[in-house]
Enzyme design. Sequence first.
Site, mmCIF file in Angstrom:
data_model
loop_
_atom_site.group_PDB
_atom_site.id
_atom_site.type_symbol
_atom_site.label_atom_id
_atom_site.label_comp_id
_atom_site.label_asym_id
_atom_site.label_seq_id
_atom_site.Cartn_x
_atom_site.Cartn_y
_atom_site.Cartn_z
ATOM 1 N N ASP A 13 0.371 1.410 10.925
ATOM 2 C CA ASP A 13 0.234 2.774 11.448
ATOM 3 C C ASP A 13 -0.010 2.807 12.953
ATOM 4 O O ASP A 13 -0.697 3.698 13.472
ATOM 5 C CB ASP A 13 -0.890 3.533 10.712
ATOM 6 C CG ASP A 13 -0.641 3.596 9.223
ATOM 7 O OD1 ASP A 13 0.529 3.674 8.821
ATOM 8 O OD2 ASP A 13 -1.630 3.570 8.456
ATOM 9 N N GLY A 17 7.196 3.719 14.006
ATOM 10 C CA GLY A 17 8.318 4.629 13.764
ATOM 11 C C GLY A 17 8.713 5.352 15.041
ATOM 12 O O GLY A 17 9.888 5.407 15.403
ATOM 13 N N THR A 131 -1.061 0.705 -1.874
ATOM 14 C CA THR A 131 -0.427 2.020 -1.881
ATOM 15 C C THR A 131 0.034 2.387 -3.297
ATOM 16 O O THR A 131 0.527 3.492 -3.516
ATOM 17 C CB THR A 131 0.800 2.042 -0.940
ATOM 18 O OG1 THR A 131 1.703 1.017 -1.371
ATOM 19 C CG2 THR A 131 0.397 1.783 0.505
ATOM 20 N N ARG A 145 11.221 -15.990 -9.217
ATOM 21 C CA ARG A 145 12.637 -16.135 -9.590
ATOM 22 C C ARG A 145 13.029 -15.321 -10.820
ATOM 23 O O ARG A 145 13.848 -15.744 -11.627
ATOM 24 C CB ARG A 145 12.991 -17.620 -9.781
ATOM 25 C CG ARG A 145 12.875 -18.374 -8.469
ATOM 26 C CD ARG A 145 12.857 -19.836 -8.659
ATOM 27 N NE ARG A 145 11.616 -20.253 -9.273
ATOM 28 C CZ ARG A 145 11.203 -21.512 -9.341
ATOM 29 N NH1 ARG A 145 11.953 -22.471 -8.845
ATOM 30 N NH2 ARG A 145 10.050 -21.823 -9.895
ATOM 31 N N GLN A 225 4.181 -2.287 8.302
ATOM 32 C CA GLN A 225 2.786 -2.782 8.241
ATOM 33 C C GLN A 225 2.351 -3.358 9.603
ATOM 34 O O GLN A 225 2.889 -2.969 10.618
ATOM 35 C CB GLN A 225 2.606 -3.803 7.110
ATOM 36 C CG GLN A 225 2.647 -3.202 5.709
ATOM 37 C CD GLN A 225 4.044 -3.004 5.162
ATOM 38 O OE1 GLN A 225 4.846 -3.910 5.157
ATOM 39 N NE2 GLN A 225 4.338 -1.821 4.694
ATOM 40 N N THR A 240 -0.929 -7.066 2.578
ATOM 41 C CA THR A 240 0.245 -6.731 1.788
ATOM 42 C C THR A 240 0.878 -8.038 1.319
ATOM 43 O O THR A 240 0.375 -9.126 1.634
ATOM 44 C CB THR A 240 1.219 -5.826 2.589
ATOM 45 O OG1 THR A 240 2.181 -5.285 1.675
ATOM 46 C CG2 THR A 240 1.914 -6.580 3.718
ATOM 47 N N THR A 302 0.106 7.732 1.508
ATOM 48 C CA THR A 302 -0.840 8.078 0.440
ATOM 49 C C THR A 302 -1.747 9.247 0.801
ATOM 50 O O THR A 302 -2.497 9.725 -0.052
ATOM 51 C CB THR A 302 -1.734 6.859 0.120
ATOM 52 O OG1 THR A 302 -2.387 6.461 1.326
ATOM 53 C CG2 THR A 302 -0.934 5.697 -0.427
ATOM 54 N N GLY A 303 -1.729 9.670 2.049
ATOM 55 C CA GLY A 303 -2.601 10.760 2.488
ATOM 56 C C GLY A 303 -4.061 10.344 2.624
ATOM 57 O O GLY A 303 -4.933 11.166 2.906
ATOM 58 N N THR A 415 2.097 8.666 24.624
ATOM 59 C CA THR A 415 1.031 9.631 24.906
ATOM 60 C C THR A 415 1.071 10.891 24.029
ATOM 61 O O THR A 415 0.342 11.842 24.297
ATOM 62 C CB THR A 415 1.082 10.052 26.395
ATOM 63 O OG1 THR A 415 2.384 10.579 26.650
ATOM 64 C CG2 THR A 415 0.796 8.879 27.320
HETATM 65 P P1 GDP Z 1 3.773 3.601 11.842
HETATM 66 O O1 GDP Z 1 3.487 3.350 10.399
HETATM 67 O O2 GDP Z 1 3.400 2.447 12.697
HETATM 68 O O3 GDP Z 1 5.160 4.083 12.105
HETATM 69 O O4 GDP Z 1 2.791 4.771 12.272
HETATM 70 P P2 GDP Z 1 2.547 6.152 11.473
HETATM 71 O O5 GDP Z 1 3.742 7.030 11.689
HETATM 72 O O6 GDP Z 1 2.126 5.882 10.075
HETATM 73 O O7 GDP Z 1 1.262 6.680 12.204
HETATM 74 C C1 GDP Z 1 1.250 6.962 13.559
HETATM 75 C C2 GDP Z 1 0.927 8.465 13.730
HETATM 76 O O8 GDP Z 1 0.618 8.712 15.075
HETATM 77 C C3 GDP Z 1 2.104 9.369 13.408
HETATM 78 O O9 GDP Z 1 1.620 10.571 12.886
HETATM 79 C C4 GDP Z 1 2.759 9.590 14.764
HETATM 80 O O10 GDP Z 1 3.440 10.833 14.847
HETATM 81 C C5 GDP Z 1 1.549 9.596 15.653
HETATM 82 N N1 GDP Z 1 1.776 9.078 17.017
HETATM 83 C C6 GDP Z 1 2.607 8.089 17.432
HETATM 84 N N2 GDP Z 1 2.442 7.854 18.754
HETATM 85 C C7 GDP Z 1 1.487 8.716 19.165
HETATM 86 C C8 GDP Z 1 0.847 8.943 20.427
HETATM 87 O O11 GDP Z 1 1.126 8.281 21.416
HETATM 88 N N3 GDP Z 1 -0.125 9.907 20.459
HETATM 89 C C9 GDP Z 1 -0.484 10.632 19.362
HETATM 90 N N4 GDP Z 1 -1.443 11.542 19.486
HETATM 91 N N5 GDP Z 1 0.091 10.443 18.176
HETATM 92 C C10 GDP Z 1 1.057 9.490 18.071
HETATM 93 P P1 IMO Z 2 3.126 1.142 7.921
HETATM 94 O O1 IMO Z 2 4.508 0.535 7.963
HETATM 95 C C1 IMO Z 2 -1.045 0.781 6.841
HETATM 96 C C2 IMO Z 2 -1.984 -1.554 3.263
HETATM 97 C C3 IMO Z 2 -2.545 -0.809 2.077
HETATM 98 C C4 IMO Z 2 -3.438 -1.878 1.490
HETATM 99 C C5 IMO Z 2 -2.625 -3.146 1.699
HETATM 100 C C6 IMO Z 2 -1.816 -3.579 0.484
HETATM 101 O O2 IMO Z 2 3.136 2.612 7.749
HETATM 102 O O3 IMO Z 2 2.320 0.671 9.068
HETATM 103 P P2 IMO Z 2 0.436 -2.698 -0.593
HETATM 104 O O4 IMO Z 2 0.793 -1.383 -1.195
HETATM 105 O O5 IMO Z 2 1.310 -3.086 0.543
HETATM 106 O O6 IMO Z 2 0.308 -3.803 -1.594
HETATM 107 O O7 IMO Z 2 -1.064 -2.496 -0.007
HETATM 108 O O8 IMO Z 2 -1.746 -2.872 2.782
HETATM 109 N N1 IMO Z 2 -0.699 -1.041 3.787
HETATM 110 C C7 IMO Z 2 -0.574 -0.341 4.914
HETATM 111 N N2 IMO Z 2 -1.513 0.108 5.768
HETATM 112 N N3 IMO Z 2 0.261 0.980 7.100
HETATM 113 C C8 IMO Z 2 1.211 0.514 6.269
HETATM 114 O O9 IMO Z 2 2.518 0.577 6.551
HETATM 115 C C9 IMO Z 2 0.808 -0.157 5.087
HETATM 116 N N4 IMO Z 2 1.464 -0.722 4.060
HETATM 117 C C10 IMO Z 2 0.537 -1.273 3.275
HETATM 118 O O10 IMO Z 2 -3.277 0.323 2.489
HETATM 119 O O11 IMO Z 2 -4.613 -2.000 2.257
HETATM 120 MG MG MG Z 3 2.473 4.216 8.803
#
Ligand code: GDP
Ligand code: IMO
Ligand code: MG
Length: 431
Positions: A13, A17, A131, A145, A225, A240, A302-303, A415
């Site tokens: 996170d 993306g 997740t 396998r 991840q 993971t 997952t929220g 930003t």
């Molecule tokens: P990813 O899993 O690495 O693609 O990241 P996620 O999309 O799960 O979480 C990143 C969150 O931060 C998303 O809601 C993006 O829209 C937001 N985001 C990304 N870059 C920035 C930033 O520079 N500033 C802020 N405030 N939000 C950002």
């Molecule tokens: P993105 O690509 C954050 C975490 C889960 C859990 C562990 C194992 O959005 O960054 P799994 O379902 O993979 O067996 O869960 O990994 N996890 C993530 N945490 N961002 C992710 O993906 C994740 N994918 C899995 O929360 O702790």
């Molecule tokens: Mg993410």
Amino acid sequence: MANVVVVGAQWGDEGKGKIVDWLSERADVIARFQGGHNAGHTLVIDGKVYKLHALPSGVVRGGKLSVIGNGVVLDPWHLMNEIKTVREQGVDISPETLMIAENTPLILPIHGELDRAREEAASKGTKIGTTGRGIGPCYEDKVGRRAIRVADLADKATLEARVDRALQHHDPLRKGLGIEAVDRDGLVAQLKDIAKEILPFAAPVWKVLNEKRKSGKRILFEGAQGALLDIDFGTYPFVTSSNVIAGQAATGVGIGPNSIDFVLGIVKAYTTRVGEGPFPTELEDADGQRLGERGHEFGTTTGRKRRCGWFDAALLRQTCATSGVSGIALTKLDVLDGFETLKICVGYELDGERLDYLPFAADQQTRCTPIYEEIPGWSESTEGARSWADLPANAIKYVRRVEELIDCPVALVSTSPEREDTILVTDPFAD
Ligand code: GDP
Ligand code: IMO
Ligand code: MG
């Protein structure tokens, strides 16, 4: 440079993306190389929000080839729903713009059931906080396998033999967990149905990518991840089930490691984690709450509320090393606006000794206490900044200190969630 790998350098996170979408303008092919729909990647383009899980984050831009590599575990029913959702948002997806490696293992409903049943049965302290999407059980079948792969969908006899082989393992396991036996014929019928939708996208991805590479096309490898969730180098067992670090980009699509020219580590300006496991700089106070609120730290998949903490430079030195990071994209700098003082973890104290890395032993990980350096914050807004000139002096000092402490240069700064609110320092694709 021709080919760039993007990896998360913390616990996921980090904003991969957004950055992959931004960088994809410079690429011809965008290829996912591991993970599955446990990933949740949010893109914001002119106020329009796209949430992607299994699809590469380059799909939205159009005119690019998106690839799902063999390192991914793919839930075909989920994928078709995701394709439907993004098509409704106006994104063009066809076998010309999306290819799935024929040797990609499929996540079946039994994998999700097993994942969730194990988590429910786990006692406190042993729950991973997955997740629940069946990621771990599918990777287990791959290594064991007995996975069903995309290519197996094409031949009735092969498919049935593969299903029988998988069930030989799963039925006794399910019995032990109190889950009913699998309806074998029902599963085969479900797979035959989805085969019609998936097979048009199937391709020998390794061959296509090697041809693209030879003809000078630029490939952007997209990781999901983050390195601290890596099966080998993460905070095991709270990880993971795939290799997440940059080396996986090569095996996850079938190219040689010598085709990787630049590794971009995506790094949040603070730290978050969703799910269980150690987190040395976690904040359970007002500062942590503030980071969560300002950063809207709730999981895309997952929220769940994400745990928040200060930036950990010791962990970053580790993940930059294991992925060979050439430069980082520092994201969510704007979330730090308004903090009077910021803290950065520079190492740990363990039993009276100073460590500059997090050891693997679980008991030591929980006993490591962070050693912090304090840095003055800034009161101005950095939100939406698109150049260094837009950043307050203390924000620049913070970025520069991060670079020094992790011993890796900043290539991009983000930003806001919006695609164009990005500062380019060094172009990862530049020669
Ligand atoms: P990813 O899993 O690495 O693609 O990241 P996620 O999309 O799960 O979480 C990143 C969150 O931060 C998303 O809601 C993006 O829209 C937001 N985001 C990304 N870059 C920035 C930033 O520079 N500033 C802020 N405030 N939000 C950002
Ligand atoms: P993105 O690509 C954050 C975490 C889960 C859990 C562990 C194992 O959005 O960054 P799994 O379902 O993979 O067996 O869960 O990994 N996890 C993530 N945490 N961002 C992710 O993906 C994740 N994918 C899995 O929360 O702790
Ligand atoms: Mg993410």
